[in-house]
Design a protein around this motif. Structure first.
Motif, PDB file in Angstrom:
ATOM      1  N   LEU A  36      71.868 -22.824-107.237  1.00  0.00           N
ATOM      2  CA  LEU A  36      73.392 -22.701-107.210  1.00  0.00           C
ATOM      3  C   LEU A  36      73.647 -23.172-106.140  1.00  0.00           C
ATOM      4  O   LEU A  36      73.437 -23.957-105.740  1.00  0.00           O
ATOM      5  CB  LEU A  36      73.303 -20.735-107.784  1.00  0.00           C
ATOM      6  N   LYS A  37      75.291 -22.728-106.103  1.00  0.00           N
ATOM      7  CA  LYS A  37      75.698 -23.306-104.588  1.00  0.00           C
ATOM      8  C   LYS A  37      76.020 -22.381-103.834  1.00  0.00           C
ATOM      9  O   LYS A  37      76.169 -20.977-103.685  1.00  0.00           O
ATOM     10  CB  LYS A  37      77.328 -23.645-105.122  1.00  0.00           C
ATOM     11  N   HIS A  38      75.515 -23.019-101.984  1.00  0.00           N
ATOM     12  CA  HIS A  38      75.816 -21.649-101.007  1.00  0.00           C
ATOM     13  C   HIS A  38      76.809 -22.475-100.451  1.00  0.00           C
ATOM     14  O   HIS A  38      76.524 -23.414 -99.632  1.00  0.00           O
ATOM     15  CB  HIS A  38      74.150 -22.109-100.657  1.00  0.00           C
ATOM     16  N   TYR A  39      78.001 -21.594 -99.537  1.00  0.00           N
ATOM     17  CA  TYR A  39      78.079 -21.784 -98.515  1.00  0.00           C
ATOM     18  C   TYR A  39      78.078 -21.353 -97.472  1.00  0.00           C
ATOM     19  O   TYR A  39      78.264 -19.632 -97.507  1.00  0.00           O
ATOM     20  CB  TYR A  39      79.749 -22.252 -98.756  1.00  0.00           C
ATOM     21  N   TYR A  40      77.172 -21.375 -96.167  1.00  0.00           N
ATOM     22  CA  TYR A  40      76.431 -21.039 -95.322  1.00  0.00           C
ATOM     23  C   TYR A  40      77.133 -21.052 -93.839  1.00  0.00           C
ATOM     24  O   TYR A  40      76.778 -22.582 -93.604  1.00  0.00           O
ATOM     25  CB  TYR A  40      74.906 -20.752 -95.356  1.00  0.00           C
ATOM     26  N   GLU A  41      77.522 -20.867 -93.302  1.00  0.00           N
ATOM     27  CA  GLU A  41      77.495 -20.977 -91.864  1.00  0.00           C
ATOM     28  C   GLU A  41      76.198 -19.766 -90.688  1.00  0.00           C
ATOM     29  O   GLU A  41      76.181 -18.317 -91.151  1.00  0.00           O
ATOM     30  CB  GLU A  41      78.731 -20.241 -90.989  1.00  0.00           C
ATOM     31  N   THR A  42      75.321 -20.202 -89.971  1.00  0.00           N
ATOM     32  CA  THR A  42      74.816 -19.285 -89.724  1.00  0.00           C
ATOM     33  C   THR A  42      74.188 -20.082 -87.966  1.00  0.00           C
ATOM     34  O   THR A  42      75.408 -21.422 -87.546  1.00  0.00           O
ATOM     35  CB  THR A  42      73.411 -19.612 -90.410  1.00  0.00           C
ATOM     36  N   GLN A  43      73.314 -19.091 -87.014  1.00  0.00           N
ATOM     37  CA  GLN A  43      73.614 -19.778 -86.097  1.00  0.00           C
ATOM     38  C   GLN A  43      72.304 -20.359 -85.770  1.00  0.00           C
ATOM     39  O   GLN A  43      71.745 -19.728 -86.569  1.00  0.00           O
ATOM     40  CB  GLN A  43      73.566 -19.404 -84.766  1.00  0.00           C
ATOM     41  N   VAL A  44      71.315 -20.547 -84.833  1.00  0.00           N
ATOM     42  CA  VAL A  44      69.847 -20.754 -84.551  1.00  0.00           C
ATOM     43  C   VAL A  44      69.490 -20.183 -82.934  1.00  0.00           C
ATOM     44  O   VAL A  44      70.308 -19.316 -82.485  1.00  0.00           O
ATOM     45  CB  VAL A  44      69.668 -22.794 -83.837  1.00  0.00           C
ATOM     46  N   TYR A  45      67.819 -19.353 -83.701  1.00  0.00           N
ATOM     47  CA  TYR A  45      67.740 -18.475 -83.079  1.00  0.00           C
ATOM     48  C   TYR A  45      65.795 -19.264 -82.572  1.00  0.00           C
ATOM     49  O   TYR A  45      65.528 -20.283 -83.389  1.00  0.00           O
ATOM     50  CB  TYR A  45      67.216 -16.655 -83.408  1.00  0.00           C
ATOM     51  N   ASP A  47      63.619 -18.155 -82.602  1.00  0.00           N
ATOM     52  CA  ASP A  47      62.419 -18.350 -83.534  1.00  0.00           C
ATOM     53  C   ASP A  47      62.387 -18.481 -85.148  1.00  0.00           C
ATOM     54  O   ASP A  47      61.286 -17.808 -85.871  1.00  0.00           O
ATOM     55  CB  ASP A  47      61.513 -16.028 -83.239  1.00  0.00           C
ATOM     56  N   GLY A  48      64.043 -18.753 -84.852  1.00  0.00           N
ATOM     57  CA  GLY A  48      63.890 -18.902 -86.180  1.00  0.00           C
ATOM     58  C   GLY A  48      64.544 -17.463 -87.323  1.00  0.00           C
ATOM     59  O   GLY A  48      64.433 -17.015 -87.116  1.00  0.00           O
ATOM     60  N   ASN A  49      65.758 -18.074 -87.854  1.00  0.00           N
ATOM     61  CA  ASN A  49      66.230 -17.549 -89.155  1.00  0.00           C
ATOM     62  C   ASN A  49      66.323 -18.041 -90.338  1.00  0.00           C
ATOM     63  O   ASN A  49      65.810 -19.232 -89.756  1.00  0.00           O
ATOM     64  CB  ASN A  49      68.048 -17.138 -87.974  1.00  0.00           C
ATOM     65  N   GLN A  50      66.566 -16.710 -91.322  1.00  0.00           N
ATOM     66  CA  GLN A  50      66.220 -16.935 -92.784  1.00  0.00           C
ATOM     67  C   GLN A  50      67.324 -17.279 -93.255  1.00  0.00           C
ATOM     68  O   GLN A  50      68.082 -16.473 -93.113  1.00  0.00           O
ATOM     69  CB  GLN A  50      65.359 -15.741 -93.063  1.00  0.00           C
ATOM     70  N   LEU A  51      67.474 -18.342 -93.942  1.00  0.00           N
ATOM     71  CA  LEU A  51      68.377 -18.519 -95.608  1.00  0.00           C
ATOM     72  C   LEU A  51      67.530 -18.409 -96.591  1.00  0.00           C
ATOM     73  O   LEU A  51      66.383 -18.841 -97.081  1.00  0.00           O
ATOM     74  CB  LEU A  51      68.964 -19.286 -95.142  1.00  0.00           C
ATOM     75  N   PHE A 111      64.419 -21.178 -90.523  1.00  0.00           N
ATOM     76  CA  PHE A 111      64.947 -22.403 -89.433  1.00  0.00           C
ATOM     77  C   PHE A 111      64.337 -22.311 -88.000  1.00  0.00           C
ATOM     78  O   PHE A 111      65.744 -22.154 -86.988  1.00  0.00           O
ATOM     79  CB  PHE A 111      65.920 -23.003 -89.942  1.00  0.00           C
ATOM     80  N   PRO A 112      63.232 -22.002 -87.593  1.00  0.00           N
ATOM     81  CA  PRO A 112      62.516 -21.975 -86.626  1.00  0.00           C
ATOM     82  C   PRO A 112      63.488 -23.567 -85.776  1.00  0.00           C
ATOM     83  O   PRO A 112      63.519 -24.780 -85.666  1.00  0.00           O
ATOM     84  CB  PRO A 112      61.284 -21.675 -85.613  1.00  0.00           C
ATOM     85  N   GLU A 113      64.278 -22.894 -83.995  1.00  0.00           N
ATOM     86  CA  GLU A 113      64.675 -24.164 -83.453  1.00  0.00           C
ATOM     87  C   GLU A 113      63.689 -25.484 -82.863  1.00  0.00           C
ATOM     88  O   GLU A 113      64.626 -26.106 -83.026  1.00  0.00           O
ATOM     89  CB  GLU A 113      64.883 -23.689 -81.972  1.00  0.00           C
ATOM     90  N   TYR A 114      62.740 -25.201 -82.954  1.00  0.00           N
ATOM     91  CA  TYR A 114      62.019 -26.223 -82.374  1.00  0.00           C
ATOM     92  C   TYR A 114      61.528 -27.139 -83.368  1.00  0.00           C
ATOM     93  O   TYR A 114      61.286 -28.586 -83.396  1.00  0.00           O
ATOM     94  CB  TYR A 114      60.172 -26.099 -82.166  1.00  0.00           C
ATOM     95  N   ALA A 115      62.014 -26.694 -85.099  1.00  0.00           N
ATOM     96  CA  ALA A 115      62.021 -27.647 -86.265  1.00  0.00           C
ATOM     97  C   ALA A 115      63.573 -28.637 -86.228  1.00  0.00           C
ATOM     98  O   ALA A 115      62.992 -29.589 -87.175  1.00  0.00           O
ATOM     99  CB  ALA A 115      61.373 -26.862 -86.814  1.00  0.00           C
ATOM    100  N   ARG A 149      76.312 -24.377 -92.200  1.00  0.00           N
ATOM    101  CA  ARG A 149      76.170 -25.470 -91.658  1.00  0.00           C
ATOM    102  C   ARG A 149      75.919 -24.580 -90.096  1.00  0.00           C
ATOM    103  O   ARG A 149      75.819 -23.414 -90.589  1.00  0.00           O
ATOM    104  CB  ARG A 149      77.600 -24.612 -90.507  1.00  0.00           C
ATOM    105  N   VAL A 150      74.908 -24.960 -89.168  1.00  0.00           N
ATOM    106  CA  VAL A 150      73.866 -24.417 -88.230  1.00  0.00           C
ATOM    107  C   VAL A 150      74.380 -24.243 -86.784  1.00  0.00           C
ATOM    108  O   VAL A 150      73.970 -25.853 -86.394  1.00  0.00           O
ATOM    109  CB  VAL A 150      72.086 -24.557 -88.495  1.00  0.00           C
ATOM    110  N   TYR A 151      74.397 -23.636 -86.013  1.00  0.00           N
ATOM    111  CA  TYR A 151      75.409 -23.116 -84.758  1.00  0.00           C
ATOM    112  C   TYR A 151      74.149 -22.797 -83.859  1.00  0.00           C
ATOM    113  O   TYR A 151      74.143 -22.727 -83.383  1.00  0.00           O
ATOM    114  CB  TYR A 151      76.765 -22.563 -84.712  1.00  0.00           C
ATOM    115  N   GLY A 152      74.275 -24.131 -82.797  1.00  0.00           N
ATOM    116  CA  GLY A 152      74.345 -23.767 -81.328  1.00  0.00           C
ATOM    117  C   GLY A 152      74.476 -22.498 -81.070  1.00  0.00           C
ATOM    118  O   GLY A 152      73.319 -21.433 -80.266  1.00  0.00           O
ATOM    119  N   LYS A 153      75.483 -22.159 -80.826  1.00  0.00           N
ATOM    120  CA  LYS A 153      75.211 -20.557 -80.391  1.00  0.00           C
ATOM    121  C   LYS A 153      76.846 -20.048 -81.402  1.00  0.00           C
ATOM    122  O   LYS A 153      77.849 -20.982 -81.937  1.00  0.00           O
ATOM    123  CB  LYS A 153      76.344 -20.783 -79.280  1.00  0.00           C
TER     124      LYS A 153
END
Length: 321
Positions: A36-45, A47-51, A111-115, A149-153
Motif C-alpha cells: 500500500l501507499k504510506h506517507y510518513y514523517e519521522t525523526q531518527v533516534y 537506538d532506532g524508531n520503527q515504521l 531504523f537505527p542511527e548507525y545504519a 521522510r526521516v529528520y535528524g531532529k
C-alpha cells in the motif's frame, strides 16, 4: 451400456469442474505481494524508531518479507512473536485482515542511527519512495511505498503552546493550541497534499477573530465522504470550523488567543499516513515561525473485498499478471 455412458459423462463434468475451480483459484493469486501507499514523517533516534508497512499477500502459499534494501541500507523485519495460546499451524501474527483469497499483512522495520544517512540532532533529511523487497521465496521486487521522510531532529517552535490533542479509531483527531505571543498565521501546509488529496480533511477554528459559523461556512468545501453517515461515527458535538482556504488567512492572534484544528480521515482510504502539517506565519516582532502539528490516522487501514480488487486492478491491471 447406458449406465456406463452416464458414468463417463458425470466423470467428465467433475473433472471439468475441478479444472475450472483450479483455474479460477489461480487467476486470483498474486505473483508477488502488493504494498500500500504510506506517507510518513519521522525523526531518527540512536537506538532506532520503527515504521510499519502494509501489503496484500496470497492467503494460500503466502510469502514473507525476508529483508529490504533502501538506498543501499539493509534492514531486517522486526520479529513479531506468536501468541503462546495459538494452536493454529497456519496462524500468522502479522495478518491484519483476511479476505477470500488474500490477506492484508504488515511488516515493521527499525531504523537505527548507525545504519541510515541521518544523524540525531542534525538538519539532515533522508527521503525515500522505494524499497527493494526480498521475499522468502528468493524473489526481489522494487516497490513504491509512497514517501517516507526521516529528520535528524524534531521541528520546534514556541510560538504556539499545544494545550490539548486526541485521536481515535473513528477517523478523527483534534488539536488545540494557544498563542504565546501576538501572531499572524499566514497559512497551513501539508507535505503530501498532492498525493493524499481529499483523503485528509482539515477544519480550522480560531478565536476571537473567527466566531461566526455563517462566515465560516462561506469558505467550506468538503469532500463527498464527509457526510452524515461519517459524522455519525465521530461522536463530536462541537463541529465548528471551516475547511482550509486561502481566504481564511491571514489570521491575527493576540497572546492567549486559541486555534483549533479538526482532522478527519477518509474511512475508505487505502493510504497510511503519519506526518506533520505546518502552521506558519510571523510573530508580532516580525520573526517568521513554523509550528508542526502531528497528523496520525491512529489505526491500520481497513479494506473491503472491493477495495482489495480495486488495488490489484490499479497496481497490476488485474490478477496474476
Amino acid at each position: 451400456m447406458l449406465k456406463e455412458r452416464f458414468f463417463w459423462i458425470g466423470l467428465i463434468i467433475v473433472v471439468c469442474s475441478m479444472i475450472g475451480n483450479h483455474l479460477y483459484f489461480q487467476s486470483k493469486q498474486l505473483t508477488l505481494p502488493i504494498f500500500l501507499k504510506h506517507y510518513y514523517e519521522t525523526q531518527v533516534y540512536e537506538d532506532g524508531n520503527q515504521l510499519q508497512f502494509y501489503y496484500l499477500n496470497n492467503k494460500e502459499n503466502p510469502v514473507d518479507v525476508s529483508y529490504v534494501s533502501i538506498d543501499g541500507v539493509l534492514l531486517n523485519p522486526v520479529d513479531v512473536p506468536k501468541f503462546p495460546t495459538s494452536y493454529d499451524e497456519n496462524y500468522r501474527p502479522n495478518i491484519e485482515q483476511n479476505f477470500t483469497h488474500h490477506t492484508l499483512e504488515s511488516v515493521k522495520f527499525r531504523f537505527p542511527e548507525y545504519a541510515i544517512p541521518v544523524k540525531v540532532g542534525s538538519d539532515d533529511v533522508w527521503t525515500f519512495n522505494n524499497m527493494k523487497v526480498t521475499f522468502t521465496n528468493g524473489k526481489t521486487l522494487d516497490v513504491n511505498i509512497g514517501e517516507v521522510r526521516v529528520y535528524g531532529k524534531p521541528p520546534e517552535n514556541e510560538a504556539l503552546n499545544n494545550t490539548y490533542s486526541s485521536s481515535s479509531n473513528q477517523n478523527f483527531s483534534q488539536w488545540y493550541a494557544a498563542a504565546t505571543k501576538p501572531l499572524t498565521i499566514e497559512g497551513i501546509s501539508s507535505p503530501f497534499s498532492d498525493q493524499i488529496g481529499t483523503d485528509l480533511f482539515i477544519k480550522l477554528f480560531a478565536g476571537p477573530d473567527i466566531t461566526s459559523q455563517d462566515a465560516l461556512n462561506r469558505f467550506s468545501q468538503v469532500p463527498e465522504w464527509y457526510n452524515d453517515e461519517f459524522l455519525s461515527d465521530v461522536h463530536l458535538e462541537d463541529l465548528e470550523g471551516s475547511s482550509l482556504n486561502e481566504e481564511l488567512f491571514p489570521i491575527h492572534l493576540n497572546e492567549s488567543d486559541f486555534i483549533k484544528l479538526y482532522m478527519y480521515f477518509n474511512p475508505e482510504s487505502s493510504y497510511i499516513f503519519d506526518f506533520y502539517i505546518t502552521v506558519y506565519g510571523t510573530t508580532g516582532d516580525g520573526e517568521p515561525f513554523e509550528y508542526a502539528v502531528p497528523i496520525n490516522a491512529s489505526n491500520a487501514p481497513y479494506l473491503t473485498e472491493d477495495d482489495v480488487n480495486k488495488l490489484i486492478e490499479e497496481r497490476m491491471g488485474g490478477l496474476n499478471k
